[in-house]
Design an enzyme around this catalytic site. Structure first.
Site, PDB file in Angstrom:
ATOM      1  N   GLY A 276       0.846  -1.183   0.000  1.00  0.00           N
ATOM      2  CA  GLY A 276       0.000   0.000   0.000  1.00  0.00           C
ATOM      3  C   GLY A 276       0.884   1.236   0.000  1.00  0.00           C
ATOM      4  O   GLY A 276       2.020   1.181   0.493  1.00  0.00           O
TER       5      GLY A 276
ATOM      6  N   GLN B 294       3.317   9.914   0.643  1.00  0.00           N
ATOM      7  CA  GLN B 294       4.579   9.158   0.723  1.00  0.00           C
ATOM      8  C   GLN B 294       5.438   9.357  -0.522  1.00  0.00           C
ATOM      9  O   GLN B 294       6.595   8.941  -0.548  1.00  0.00           O
ATOM     10  CB  GLN B 294       4.293   7.670   0.935  1.00  0.00           C
ATOM     11  CG  GLN B 294       3.656   7.377   2.308  1.00  0.00           C
ATOM     12  CD  GLN B 294       3.425   5.904   2.509  1.00  0.00           C
ATOM     13  OE1 GLN B 294       2.449   5.361   2.019  1.00  0.00           O
ATOM     14  NE2 GLN B 294       4.331   5.246   3.205  1.00  0.00           N
TER      15      GLN B 294
ATOM     16  N   CYS C 219       5.511  -0.074   7.522  1.00  0.00           N
ATOM     17  CA  CYS C 219       5.173   1.084   6.693  1.00  0.00           C
ATOM     18  C   CYS C 219       6.428   1.485   5.927  1.00  0.00           C
ATOM     19  O   CYS C 219       7.514   1.545   6.509  1.00  0.00           O
ATOM     20  CB  CYS C 219       4.716   2.233   7.595  1.00  0.00           C
ATOM     21  SG  CYS C 219       4.340   3.753   6.704  1.00  0.00           S
ATOM     22  N   LEU C 220       6.296   1.776   4.645  1.00  0.00           N
ATOM     23  CA  LEU C 220       7.473   2.139   3.845  1.00  0.00           C
ATOM     24  C   LEU C 220       8.102   3.448   4.340  1.00  0.00           C
ATOM     25  O   LEU C 220       9.280   3.693   4.098  1.00  0.00           O
ATOM     26  CB  LEU C 220       7.103   2.244   2.364  1.00  0.00           C
ATOM     27  CG  LEU C 220       6.664   0.929   1.702  1.00  0.00           C
ATOM     28  CD1 LEU C 220       6.243   1.169   0.258  1.00  0.00           C
ATOM     29  CD2 LEU C 220       7.751  -0.127   1.768  1.00  0.00           C
TER      30      LEU C 220
ATOM     31  N   HIS D  70      -4.802   1.665   7.147  1.00  0.00           N
ATOM     32  CA  HIS D  70      -3.428   2.176   7.308  1.00  0.00           C
ATOM     33  C   HIS D  70      -3.178   3.314   6.315  1.00  0.00           C
ATOM     34  O   HIS D  70      -2.655   4.376   6.684  1.00  0.00           O
ATOM     35  CB  HIS D  70      -2.434   1.025   7.095  1.00  0.00           C
ATOM     36  CG  HIS D  70      -0.993   1.435   7.128  1.00  0.00           C
ATOM     37  ND1 HIS D  70      -0.119   1.013   8.115  1.00  0.00           N
ATOM     38  CD2 HIS D  70      -0.255   2.225   6.299  1.00  0.00           C
ATOM     39  CE1 HIS D  70       1.074   1.544   7.883  1.00  0.00           C
ATOM     40  NE2 HIS D  70       1.021   2.282   6.785  1.00  0.00           N
ATOM     41  N   GLU D  71      -3.568   3.095   5.044  1.00  0.00           N
ATOM     42  CA  GLU D  71      -3.347   4.129   4.016  1.00  0.00           C
ATOM     43  C   GLU D  71      -4.249   5.339   4.266  1.00  0.00           C
ATOM     44  O   GLU D  71      -3.833   6.481   4.070  1.00  0.00           O
ATOM     45  CB  GLU D  71      -3.581   3.560   2.616  1.00  0.00           C
ATOM     46  CG  GLU D  71      -2.660   2.397   2.232  1.00  0.00           C
ATOM     47  CD  GLU D  71      -1.196   2.633   2.546  1.00  0.00           C
ATOM     48  OE1 GLU D  71      -0.730   3.773   2.443  1.00  0.00           O
ATOM     49  OE2 GLU D  71      -0.516   1.654   2.934  1.00  0.00           O
TER      50      GLU D  71
ATOM     51  N   HIS E 238      -2.710   7.656   6.592  1.00  0.00           N
ATOM     52  CA  HIS E 238      -1.711   8.546   5.986  1.00  0.00           C
ATOM     53  C   HIS E 238      -2.370   9.832   5.477  1.00  0.00           C
ATOM     54  O   HIS E 238      -1.798  10.916   5.592  1.00  0.00           O
ATOM     55  CB  HIS E 238      -1.011   7.853   4.812  1.00  0.00           C
ATOM     56  CG  HIS E 238       0.136   6.972   5.218  1.00  0.00           C
ATOM     57  ND1 HIS E 238       1.247   7.457   5.877  1.00  0.00           N
ATOM     58  CD2 HIS E 238       0.355   5.640   5.035  1.00  0.00           C
ATOM     59  CE1 HIS E 238       2.094   6.454   6.089  1.00  0.00           C
ATOM     60  NE2 HIS E 238       1.574   5.346   5.604  1.00  0.00           N
TER      61      HIS E 238
HETATM   62 NI    NI Z   1       2.395   3.400   5.713  1.00  0.00          NI
END
Ligand code: NI
Length: 181
Positions: free
Chosen positions: A46, A51, A96-97, A138-139, A142
């Protein structure tokens, strides 16, 4: 298409509430393509627009690489809204990236109903559960400036402080491009 350096913990844009997309134009379509490429290059499932440095309400999800979820098609959600959440919660370890190497258990609703615009600007409404629901939530977080450390207990957050400090200082080993400090 291009791979864009991923913003990491400490980058201010990750704390901003993203703006709604007014029009899904060629520029937005190009960004979505770049988001998929950037996410896959980083082996993510995701990725939200902030990001890749864009404060707009867009995220992409592709959980088909996860065992047991091969039938799930990649999805783009524009201006998503969480319409309903189950009272039943589930705890699962998340990464998370934008938080390289960090893992933490996060409690989230098991089932959700979400509406969003697709890339044809058509309103869609779906029910999602388990991993799919978790990644969407989660996204979605963000897009409202929230991240994993905001979803754990203060005890766990304390335990994460050193790792967060290292991430903020880029004192981490990452095998995909991230932003410079
Ligand atoms: Ni994330």
């Amino acid at each position: 298409m291009s791979i864009i350096p991923i913003t990491v913990y400490g980058d201010k844009i990750l704390r901003e509430v993203a703006k709604p997309v007014q029009q899904v134009d060629d520029n937005i379509i190009q960004i979505i393509r770049d988001m998929f490429e950037t996410m896959r290059n980083a082996s993510g499932i995701g990725l939200a627009a902030n990001q890749v440095g864009l404060s707009e309400k867009i995220f992409v999800v592709d959980i088909s690489v996860v065992e047991g979820y091969e039938n799930y098609k990649p999805v783009v959600m524009i201006n998503p809204r969480i319409l309903d959440k189950s009272e039943e919660l589930e705890i699962f370890e998340e990464g998370c990236l934008s938080l390289p190497n960090l893992r933490a258990d996060v409690e989230r609703p098991k089932i959700i109903k979400v509406s969003y615009l697709d890339t044809d600007e058509k309103e869609q409404e779906i029910e999602a559960n388990e991993l799919f629901a978790r990644v969407i939530l989660h996204e979605y977080d963000h897009l409202i400036g929230k991240m994993i450390p905001d979803r754990v207990s203060s005890t766990v957050k304390k335990r994460l402080q050193n790792e967060l400090y290292d991430i903020r200082n880029r004192d981490v080993k990452v095998d995909y491009p991230i932003t410079e400090k």
